[in-house]
Design an enzyme around this catalytic site. Sequence first.
Site, mmCIF file in Angstrom:
data_model
loop_
_atom_site.group_PDB
_atom_site.id
_atom_site.type_symbol
_atom_site.label_atom_id
_atom_site.label_comp_id
_atom_site.label_asym_id
_atom_site.label_seq_id
_atom_site.Cartn_x
_atom_site.Cartn_y
_atom_site.Cartn_z
ATOM 1 N N ASP A 10 0.869 -1.170 0.000
ATOM 2 C CA ASP A 10 0.000 0.000 0.000
ATOM 3 C C ASP A 10 0.919 1.238 0.000
ATOM 4 O OD1 ASP A 10 -2.241 1.752 0.599
ATOM 5 O OD2 ASP A 10 -1.459 1.800 2.648
ATOM 6 N N ASP A 12 -0.223 5.191 0.813
ATOM 7 C CA ASP A 12 -0.489 6.235 1.819
ATOM 8 C C ASP A 12 -0.572 5.642 3.212
ATOM 9 O OD1 ASP A 12 -0.706 8.561 0.099
ATOM 10 O OD2 ASP A 12 -2.456 7.550 -0.721
HETATM 11 C C1 XBP Z 1 -5.295 6.129 0.661
HETATM 12 C C2 XBP Z 1 -6.425 6.906 0.156
HETATM 13 C C3 XBP Z 1 -6.222 7.983 -0.832
HETATM 14 C C4 XBP Z 1 -5.445 9.180 -0.315
HETATM 15 C C5 XBP Z 1 -5.563 10.355 -1.227
HETATM 16 O O1 XBP Z 1 -4.893 5.231 -0.295
HETATM 17 O O2 XBP Z 1 -7.533 6.644 0.541
HETATM 18 O O3 XBP Z 1 -7.484 8.393 -1.252
HETATM 19 O O4 XBP Z 1 -5.987 9.598 0.930
HETATM 20 O O5 XBP Z 1 -5.252 10.031 -2.525
HETATM 21 P P1 XBP Z 1 -3.870 3.989 0.018
HETATM 22 P P2 XBP Z 1 -6.194 10.457 -3.759
HETATM 23 O O6 XBP Z 1 -3.656 3.883 1.493
HETATM 24 O O7 XBP Z 1 -4.556 2.809 -0.585
HETATM 25 O O8 XBP Z 1 -2.618 4.305 -0.724
HETATM 26 O O9 XBP Z 1 -6.696 11.827 -3.471
HETATM 27 O O10 XBP Z 1 -5.310 10.409 -4.967
HETATM 28 O O11 XBP Z 1 -7.311 9.455 -3.809
HETATM 29 MG MG MG Z 2 -2.945 3.213 3.375
#
Ligand code: XBP
Ligand code: MG
Length: 254
Positions: A10, A12
């Site tokens: 993953d 973020d």
């Molecule tokens: C995390 C998310 C994302 C980010 C923002 O994704 O939910 O929406 O908060 O990115 P992960 P975007 O943990 O799966 O990487 O604004 O591009 O959606």
């Molecule tokens: Mg995440």
Amino acid sequence: MNQLKALIFDVDGTLADTERDGHRIAFNKAFEEAGVPWVWDEELYADLLRITGGKERIRHYVDTYLPDYKRPGDFDGFVAGLHKRKNALYAQMLETGGIPLRPGVRRLLEEARAAGLRLAIATTTSPENVTALLNHSLAPDGESWFEVIGAGDIVPAKKPAPDIYLWALEQLGLGPSEALAFEDSENGIRSSRGAGLTTIVTINDYTRRHDFTEAVLVVDQLGEPGQPCEVLRGRLDGATMVTISALKRIFEFA
Ligand code: XBP
Ligand code: MG
């Protein structure tokens, strides 16, 4: 016995703490520039993170918190514009070296490459955001360390649906019993477990109270020499860092 062939990460919250100090700040700047009086403080953002995807998160905010808000005619276009600008501002933050990788991430990725393990990404955020993070915070060629990058709207259903992990496995040509997933959130582990993947969790401030009973190992971070990780669930058998040999052991017994 199954052999560990790939690690799927993953982005973020797992590779870097991009939410509180990255996306959240960029969302607020985009709102200000657009002249809307919306401010997402850390506490509110914790709640909004239950919705994955930036566009989906803005829509959820308006639906849930702003019942009297008069939507512009092309509301979808307005949201898409805000989100596009947020991502441009987020990329600028990464370009200036604003968001470091979490402890142990670079170490583990380097070890994995040296051990011949294949690397992939499965995330809800956009491909551009992933590239910016990898090339600015990991290495100038960071993106090329990953054979498969599954990101954003490439699948119709975002996490907690398993689609993005299933997509990454298909691209790798592997089954779920040949790879490990790395996550930081409940939506994330629901997605990875939904795809059948054994999952390691590194918690963060936003996710420490999430339900991780499905994780084979939960740690506060992956660990560095001189910065041991704390095991919150599962076993590292005395190791102070999540290493490839520790992962192989966990994988064998999962
Ligand atoms: C995390 C998310 C994302 C980010 C923002 O994704 O939910 O929406 O908060 O990115 P992960 P975007 O943990 O799966 O990487 O604004 O591009 O959606
Ligand atoms: Mg995440």
